[in-house]
Design an enzyme around this catalytic site. Structure first.
Site, short mmCIF file in Angstrom:
data_model
loop_
_atom_site.label_atom_id
_atom_site.label_comp_id
_atom_site.label_asym_id
_atom_site.label_seq_id
_atom_site.Cartn_x
_atom_site.Cartn_y
_atom_site.Cartn_z
N SER A 13 69.07 74.83 -10.24
CA SER A 13 69.01 74.08 -8.98
C SER A 13 68.12 72.84 -9.08
O SER A 13 68.17 71.97 -8.23
CB SER A 13 68.52 74.99 -7.85
N LYS A 40 61.37 74.11 -5.71
CA LYS A 40 62.14 73.03 -5.08
C LYS A 40 61.22 71.84 -4.83
O LYS A 40 60.01 71.93 -4.96
CB LYS A 40 62.69 73.51 -3.71
#
Lengths: 143, 423
Positions: A64, A101
């Site tokens: 990701s 993230k």
């Protein structure tokens, strides 16, 4: 006068090269010309870790964050003592799981992936979000 | 005014288990002793469920798990690493620190001018440890160690407080001591408190008011010091941790009961080898090795505790010497007809590297002929550090860890294969 002066001379008064020459045991063979320029070898720990008591290593699972050069199985250097800013890459625990993230504080709190195949995570009211620390580096191993 | 602080990690082992398991944040956690024998640490939630310290795991296992509790075998690699991080953070904040145990440290706050300054420092300290390492602590600040212990004890009981308590004003100290029974005071055990109660001394306040000479004559200088410390007289200083260890113990409970000597020998050898490594790690040599063996107090069979000590003619740290001593000691205390649950090897009477006495008699001592070889041991230690395990013939590699640890958490901070993962 000269003799008196010499008699009171101590090792500390000699120039550095003199001291080396006279006071160190001399070994047989040619001395390495690099001896006077010895430095400690490059230390990756020093380069990667500023505050070692607050730094933890975390392994990435998934792709990701691939566009931020963080691949699957990369090792993250996470410094818990650095306050995360808007745009920092962080490790956070969200509903009991660690995620890596990019942190977005404006216009609204969001955890952004760096891969178009993944959706941004908008943190909902009542969700448990805890920022563990700021990612200062990632190590991708190729072989 | 001089102040000091006691920093005490909240339910340390249970808190460690939470650092890399955010899903366990509000869950009850218990940590079990080696071999999953009994409960040695509980989270706040586990305490609220009524789980008592030291209770055998098999007694509570079923009900506890059914209620959603989490249990862990002890993971000392993790606890040790997190403890050392906490202590290093604290050491960076003050000039002088005494690491008192794996989860407690005394800090010197001499440079603090006022108690509000000290209190603010306490809050800061707590936040930093929490943020940097992930371990919650509470902090008791007071003029003496004994009062700081009490302050941290009160801070613990105040649910929802800041976790920092400063006990400095005389009337605050007196009120705290009035609400405290003597057995809760540092260094006053059950036994001592019973004797104090017999003299009508029940509360900390009553102890503080006692005549110091009376206490010294009737009890000891140690208790007199406690009384003085309750009166804010500093008797116990902050010691930098430079004192070497005075004893090394390696002991374990067994996964299954051991009934005969031939089964016991390799296990005792394993403990002796580990103890010798620890001894060399400290740069010490010892003059005594003892062996301890126990039956289980939790069954109805005949009970026995064996203990024997072997004295060396000169200080040793050579594993071969310690093995020989331990095996002789074991032969001397082992009795047939019992089923043993636990054993241990203890090293005592340390002295720094040097042969102090008895050289002359080495040759004629039939019992232990000292082999001591520093070079060989250095070599073996360095090999073992590189994972090339060298065993001694009397060991039993298969039983190297006679421990059944079924629920150990990963070694998140000390092993590459165990790193926590993030998605």
């Amino acid at each position: 006068m000269t003799i008196n002066y010499l008699g009171s001379i101590s090792a500390d008064d000699l120039p550095a090269t003199f001291t080396k020459f006279f006071l160190e045991p001399v070994s047989v063979g040619f001395p390495s010309p690099a001896n006077d320029y010895l430095e400690s070898p490059i230390d990756l720990n020093k380069y990667l870790i500023k505050n070692n008591v607050a730094t933890f290593l975390i392994r990435v699972s998934g792709e990701s964050m691939i566009n931020a050069n963080i691949g699957d199985q990369a090792i993250l250097i996470v410094d818990r003592s650095l306050k995360p800013k808007h745009g920092s890459i962080v490790v956070a625990s969200l509903d009991g799981e660690f995620v890596c993230k990019r942190l977005q504080l404006r216009p609204r709190l969001c955890l952004l992936p760096e891969n178009p195949a993944y959706e941004p995570i908008y943190v909902q009211h009542g969700q448990d979000l805890d920022i563990m620390g700021t990612v200062t580096a990632a190590i991708n191993k190729f072989e | 005014m001089t102040l000091l602080a006691l920093v005490d990690c909240d339910n340390f082992y249970a808190s460690c288990e939470r650092v890399f398991r955010p899903d366990l944040r509000k869950k009850p956690i218990v940590v079990l002793s080696n071999n999953d024998g009994c409960v040695i640490a509980r989270s706040k939630e586990a305490k609220a469920m009524g789980i008592k310290m030291g209770v055998p795991w098999f007694q509570i296992k079923r009900a506890y798990l059914a209620q959603g509790g989490e249990a862990f075998s002890s993971n000392f690699a993790l606890y040790g690493d997190l403890s050392s991080r906490v202590m290093h953070v604290l050491a960076g904040m003050v000039n002088n620190i005494e690491v008192y145990s794996i989860d407690e440290a005394f800090l010197d706050l001499q440079h603090m001018q006022t108690s509000s300054h000290a209190y603010e420092f306490g809050i800061y300290c707590r936040n930093i440890v929490r943020q940097w390492v992930g371990i919650p602590v509470r902090i008791g600040i007071a003029p003496t160690k004994t009062l700081a212990k009490i302050a941290s004890h009160i801070a613990k009981q105040r649910a929802g407080g800041t976790g920092v308590l400063c006990l400095n004003e005389q009337h605050h100290i007196e009120r705290a001591l009035k609400n405290l029974s003597v057995h809760e005071i540092w260094g006053v055990g059950r036994n001592l408190s019973r004797r104090l109660n017999a003299l009508n001394i029940y509360s900390g306040y009553e102890l503080m008011q006692s005549d110091t000479r009376f206490i010294r004559d009737k009890f000891s200088v140690v208790l007199e010091r406690t009384v003085r410390e309750l009166r804010s007289e500093q008797c116990l200083q902050i010691h930098r941790n430079t004192e070497p260890k005075k004893q090394i113990i390696v002991s374990r409970s067994f996964g299954k009961k051991i009934v005969d000597l031939e089964q016991m020998r390799p296990l005792v050898s394993n403990f002796a080898v580990r103890a010798s490594e620890k001894l060399r790690n400290e740069g010490q040599k010892c003059l005594q090795v003892s062996v301890l063996i126990f039956t289980s107090p939790f069954n109805n069979q005949a009970q026995y505790r064996g203990f024997h000590t072997i004295q060396f003619p000169s200080p040793v740290s050579d594993t071969r010497d310690i093995l020989a001593g331990a095996q002789t000691a074991l032969s001397n205390c082992f009795k047939r007809g019992y089923s043993y649950a636990k054993a241990g090897v203890i090293l005592n009477q340390f002295s720094k590297h040097s042969i102090t006495q008895g050289l002359l008699f080495n040759e004629i001592d039939q019992c232990i002929h000292v082999k001591q070889d520093d070079k060989l041991m250095q070599y073996i230690d360095s090999m073992n550090e590189k994972q090339a395990q060298i065993y001694y013939a009397s060991q039993s590699p298969g039983h190297l860890l006679p421990i059944t640890k079924s629920m150990t958490s990963p070694r998140y901070t000390t092993n590459w294969l165990d790193l926590p993962t993030a998605n």
